[in-house]
Enzyme design. Structure first.
Site, PDB file in Angstrom:
ATOM      1  N   CYS A 180      -5.145   5.697  -0.677  1.00 49.72           N
ATOM      2  CA  CYS A 180      -4.439   4.428  -0.518  1.00 49.72           C
ATOM      3  C   CYS A 180      -4.556   3.611  -1.805  1.00 49.72           C
ATOM      4  O   CYS A 180      -5.652   3.245  -2.224  1.00 49.72           O
ATOM      5  CB  CYS A 180      -5.012   3.647   0.654  1.00 49.72           C
ATOM      6  SG  CYS A 180      -4.184   2.055   0.944  1.00 49.72           S
ATOM      7  N   THR A 240      -2.608   0.381  -4.393  1.00 50.28           N
ATOM      8  CA  THR A 240      -1.784  -0.824  -4.385  1.00 50.28           C
ATOM      9  C   THR A 240      -0.721  -0.714  -5.469  1.00 50.28           C
ATOM     10  O   THR A 240      -1.037  -0.525  -6.642  1.00 50.28           O
ATOM     11  CB  THR A 240      -2.650  -2.071  -4.617  1.00 50.28           C
ATOM     12  OG1 THR A 240      -3.632  -2.161  -3.580  1.00 50.28           O
ATOM     13  CG2 THR A 240      -1.789  -3.328  -4.609  1.00 50.28           C
ATOM     14  N   SER A 293       0.841  -1.196   0.000  1.00 47.22           N
ATOM     15  CA  SER A 293       0.000   0.000   0.000  1.00 47.22           C
ATOM     16  C   SER A 293       0.874   1.242   0.000  1.00 47.22           C
ATOM     17  O   SER A 293       1.917   1.289   0.663  1.00 47.22           O
ATOM     18  CB  SER A 293      -0.905   0.023   1.232  1.00 47.22           C
ATOM     19  OG  SER A 293      -1.845  -1.023   1.183  1.00 47.22           O
TER      20      SER A 293
END
Length: 214
Positions: free
Chosen positions: A47, A49, A40
């Site tokens: 947030c 990935t 993250s």
């Protein structure tokens, strides 16, 4: 989880569209070197990935919801973004609890130098969904930055910015009218939920909250 202390400013170098989805690539000097696929990372308070990591860049996939409900809708190639790695278990809380879950998008009113000072005033117009959780001297996350509310007049919020924050974030690249990501204090949302319970289920009162230090 994050703390709102920006570690580096990155630059969006590519935005690829695939139907409704988008794939963005961000270049930075230090952050990519500490990332692994699936980690993250907070990008201007969102947030994401990390995927497709190289020594000097990383990418992330954006769903339509993320694009439309954040300030990412103003992103263009070349735009600067604030970066923060997720907090380590043995790390310090330098700012406040930040999830990277944007509660609303505000509008930048102004960022201007305070007269006879090196500090700055940042003024933002808040949406009502965020304003209700915002209090004088409370915490608010703006574009991923942990800040303290200095003035609050209805939906108009002002925070004082020290020179270090101006220099170590992307704030000076913003202009009046730009959209900014906002995340309200998590504790305020929990308190609201507790207070909305049916009376027979909840014995918590304002007096009890004060006694507990809220």
């Amino acid at each position: 989880m994050f703390t709102g202390i920006i570690e580096e400013v990155g630059r969006v170098t590519r935005i690829a569209e695939n139907g409704e989805n988008r794939h963005i690539t961000i270049t930075a000097e230090r952050t990519p070197k500490e990332l692994k696929t699936g980690d993250s990372v907070a990008v201007s308070g969102v947030c994401l990935t990390a995927v497709d990591i190289t020594p000097n860049s990383f990418s992330a996939d954006l769903a339509p919801e993320t694009w439309m409900r954040t300030s990412f809708s103003r992103l263009r190639e070349g735009v600067l973004v604030n970066l923060e790695l997720s907090m380590k278990a043995d790390g310090r809380f330098g700012g406040h609890i930040v999830q990277g879950h944007v509660d609303g998008v505000g509008k930048l009113i102004t960022l201007e130098r305070i007269a006879d000072s090196d500090n700055w005033w940042l003024q933002v117009e808040l949406p009502t969904d965020v304003e209700k959780y915002t209090v004088f001297k409370g915490s608010i996350c703006i574009e991923g930055i942990s800040l303290t509310v200095a003035e609050l007049d209805g939906v108009h919020c002002a925070v004082a910015i020290i020179p270090h924050t101006v220099e170590s974030t992307h704030l000076k690249s913003l202009k009046p009218g730009d959209l900014v990501n906002l995340e309200a204090d998590l504790i305020a949302k929990y308190v609201e939920k507790i207070m909305k319970r049916e009376p027979q289920e909840n014995s918590l009162t304002i007096e009890e909250l004060v006694r507990q230090g809220f």
